[in-house]
Design a protein around this motif. Structure first.
Motif, mmCIF file in Angstrom:
data_model
loop_
_atom_site.group_PDB
_atom_site.id
_atom_site.type_symbol
_atom_site.label_atom_id
_atom_site.label_comp_id
_atom_site.label_asym_id
_atom_site.label_seq_id
_atom_site.Cartn_x
_atom_site.Cartn_y
_atom_site.Cartn_z
ATOM 1 N N ALA A 73 52.898 53.614 58.864
ATOM 2 C CA ALA A 73 52.606 53.015 60.165
ATOM 3 C C ALA A 73 52.986 53.949 61.309
ATOM 4 O O ALA A 73 52.256 54.052 62.309
ATOM 5 N N THR A 74 54.117 54.639 61.181
ATOM 6 C CA THR A 74 54.545 55.563 62.238
ATOM 7 C C THR A 74 53.604 56.750 62.344
ATOM 8 O O THR A 74 53.172 57.137 63.444
ATOM 9 N N LEU A 75 53.274 57.352 61.204
ATOM 10 C CA LEU A 75 52.361 58.497 61.207
ATOM 11 C C LEU A 75 50.995 58.096 61.740
ATOM 12 O O LEU A 75 50.384 58.827 62.543
ATOM 13 N N TYR A 76 50.516 56.928 61.337
ATOM 14 C CA TYR A 76 49.207 56.463 61.819
ATOM 15 C C TYR A 76 49.240 56.208 63.319
ATOM 16 O O TYR A 76 48.292 56.561 64.039
ATOM 17 N N THR A 77 50.306 55.602 63.819
ATOM 18 C CA THR A 77 50.399 55.310 65.251
ATOM 19 C C THR A 77 50.361 56.592 66.081
ATOM 20 O O THR A 77 49.672 56.662 67.101
ATOM 21 N N VAL A 78 51.086 57.609 65.634
ATOM 22 C CA VAL A 78 51.119 58.875 66.376
ATOM 23 C C VAL A 78 49.759 59.567 66.348
ATOM 24 O O VAL A 78 49.215 59.959 67.399
ATOM 25 N N LEU A 79 49.176 59.715 65.158
ATOM 26 C CA LEU A 79 47.918 60.448 65.039
ATOM 27 C C LEU A 79 46.754 59.679 65.668
ATOM 28 O O LEU A 79 45.941 60.254 66.403
ATOM 29 N N ALA A 80 46.669 58.381 65.377
ATOM 30 C CA ALA A 80 45.578 57.588 65.947
ATOM 31 C C ALA A 80 45.730 57.465 67.457
ATOM 32 O O ALA A 80 44.730 57.465 68.190
ATOM 33 N N GLY A 81 46.984 57.363 67.947
ATOM 34 C CA GLY A 81 47.194 57.329 69.394
ATOM 35 C C GLY A 81 46.705 58.600 70.060
ATOM 36 O O GLY A 81 46.078 58.559 71.137
ATOM 37 N N MET A 151 41.673 53.135 76.009
ATOM 38 C CA MET A 151 42.065 54.337 76.747
ATOM 39 C C MET A 151 40.969 54.807 77.683
ATOM 40 O O MET A 151 41.239 55.308 78.774
ATOM 41 N N ARG A 152 39.735 54.643 77.292
ATOM 42 C CA ARG A 152 38.631 55.022 78.175
ATOM 43 C C ARG A 152 38.627 54.176 79.433
ATOM 44 O O ARG A 152 38.463 54.683 80.549
ATOM 45 N N ALA A 188 49.301 51.894 79.233
ATOM 46 C CA ALA A 188 48.197 51.770 78.279
ATOM 47 C C ALA A 188 48.587 52.337 76.919
ATOM 48 O O ALA A 188 48.218 51.788 75.872
ATOM 49 N N LEU A 189 49.343 53.431 76.912
ATOM 50 C CA LEU A 189 49.791 54.020 75.656
ATOM 51 C C LEU A 189 50.751 53.090 74.915
ATOM 52 O O LEU A 189 50.737 53.029 73.682
ATOM 53 N N ALA A 190 51.594 52.371 75.661
ATOM 54 C CA ALA A 190 52.508 51.408 75.032
ATOM 55 C C ALA A 190 51.720 50.286 74.369
ATOM 56 O O ALA A 190 52.011 49.886 73.232
ATOM 57 N N ALA A 191 50.716 49.757 75.072
ATOM 58 C CA ALA A 191 49.876 48.709 74.488
ATOM 59 C C ALA A 191 49.137 49.232 73.260
ATOM 60 O O ALA A 191 49.032 48.547 72.238
ATOM 61 N N LEU A 192 48.629 50.456 73.356
ATOM 62 C CA LEU A 192 47.922 51.054 72.228
ATOM 63 C C LEU A 192 48.858 51.259 71.040
ATOM 64 O O LEU A 192 48.478 50.998 69.892
ATOM 65 N N SER A 261 50.767 45.202 81.370
ATOM 66 C CA SER A 261 50.117 46.070 82.346
ATOM 67 C C SER A 261 49.170 47.046 81.656
ATOM 68 O O SER A 261 48.126 47.411 82.201
ATOM 69 N N GLY A 262 49.513 47.450 80.440
ATOM 70 C CA GLY A 262 48.618 48.350 79.712
ATOM 71 C C GLY A 262 47.319 47.673 79.312
ATOM 72 O O GLY A 262 46.253 48.268 79.383
ATOM 73 N N LEU A 263 47.402 46.401 78.900
ATOM 74 C CA LEU A 263 46.186 45.673 78.554
ATOM 75 C C LEU A 263 45.343 45.383 79.801
ATOM 76 O O LEU A 263 44.123 45.453 79.776
ATOM 77 N N LEU A 264 46.012 45.052 80.910
ATOM 78 C CA LEU A 264 45.271 44.796 82.146
ATOM 79 C C LEU A 264 44.586 46.056 82.648
ATOM 80 O O LEU A 264 43.529 45.974 83.275
#
Length: 270
Positions: A73-81, A151-152, A188-192, A261-264
């Motif tokens: 999960a950690t590796l996926y979160t970093v790479l996918a983020g 993110m877009r 936004a990065l926190a929400a992601l 705020s990240g989702l908004l």
């Protein structure tokens, strides 16, 4: 005053509806399987939490399973983020031919059921000899459509003048991305990050197909394996589920300040 009392009462009821299952989960994890479905059901913690954890360790090697899930999960979160952030930046701030059709094609991934890709994905992993490995779980879904969309939309609100000023000052594109684009995107990065971590932490179907041995199991697979045809240890299952909920709760508590705020930010119009 009456309206305030009614609003407070309604919120308390909603909070209770949300928290009571979690409370019963914690209570159930401290009782034996026979006691979990007793009459009346247990409402106070018992004394068998360590016994249930010992059962988990002896049957599925739960400490190894937790390590597997944490690493994946950690590796996926970093790479996918990283992939979603860079892709979102490209779609938001670079004008290239076919950008909108390509983005629309990418968004079709939000409505295509993931089960459709299971067989082709399995054949790919089999050809690459990646079955029963971490990369088989981490790599296939790095470019997650929702993450790129989030993110877009967030980066669309970033002023173009800010990027132009950075280029005028001699910033290369990579340095511009890390020093100018990423810092304002922290909410936004926190929400992601929360979304990606939970997506991988709770994933069941693809790990069930790609992972073959118990040593490589993640938490959902290990908990599911405790359900037997003739006997199921619900005390151990509840204990494993309670342990699995701890990282998710901690991640949300650490990042909740940025989550809303990240989702908004994803709702900002260009």
């Amino acid at each position: 005053m009456t309206r305030r009392v009614m609003l407070t009462s309604s919120l308390l009821v909603l909070v209770a509806v949300v928290l009571v299952p979690f409370y019963w989960l914690v209570v159930g994890s401290t009782h034996r399987s026979a006691e979990v479905f007793g009459t009346p059901p247990p409402l106070l913690p018992g004394a068998h939490l360590l016994d249930n954890l010992a059962t988990l360790e002896s049957t599925v090697g739960f400490s190894r399973v937790v390590l597997n899930s944490t690493l994946i999960a950690t590796l996926y979160t970093v790479l996918a983020g990283l992939v979603c952030t860079m892709a979102g930046y490209g779609f938001a701030k670079f004008d290239f031919r076919g950008r909108e059709p390509l983005f629309g094609l990418l968004m079709l991934g939000l409505i295509v059921p993931s089960q459709v890709t299971l067989v082709p994905l399995f054949k790919m992993m089999l050809a690459l000899e990646w079955l029963n490995t971490y990369q088989a779980i981490v790599l296939p879904n790095l470019a997650l459509p929702f993450g790129i969309f989030l993110m877009r939309q967030s980066m669309s609100a970033l002023p173009d003048e800010l990027l132009s000023a950075g280029r005028v000052d001699g910033c290369g594109e990579l340095r511009l991305f890390w020093r100018v684009v990423v810092p304002p995107m922290r909410p936004a990065l926190a929400a992601l990050a929360i979304y990606l971590f939970l997506y991988q932490w709770n994933d069941f179907v693809w790990p069930l197909i790609a992972l073959r041995t118990r040593d490589a199991y993640t938490i959902p697979l290990a908990i599911a394996s405790l359900q037997g045809a003739n006997e199921t240890d619900y005390g151990a299952i509840l204990a494993g589920t309670a342990v699995a909920a701890i990282p998710m709760a901690l991640l949300f508590l650490l990042l909740q300040r940025h989550f809303v705020s990240g989702l908004l930010a994803g709702a900002v119009k260009e």
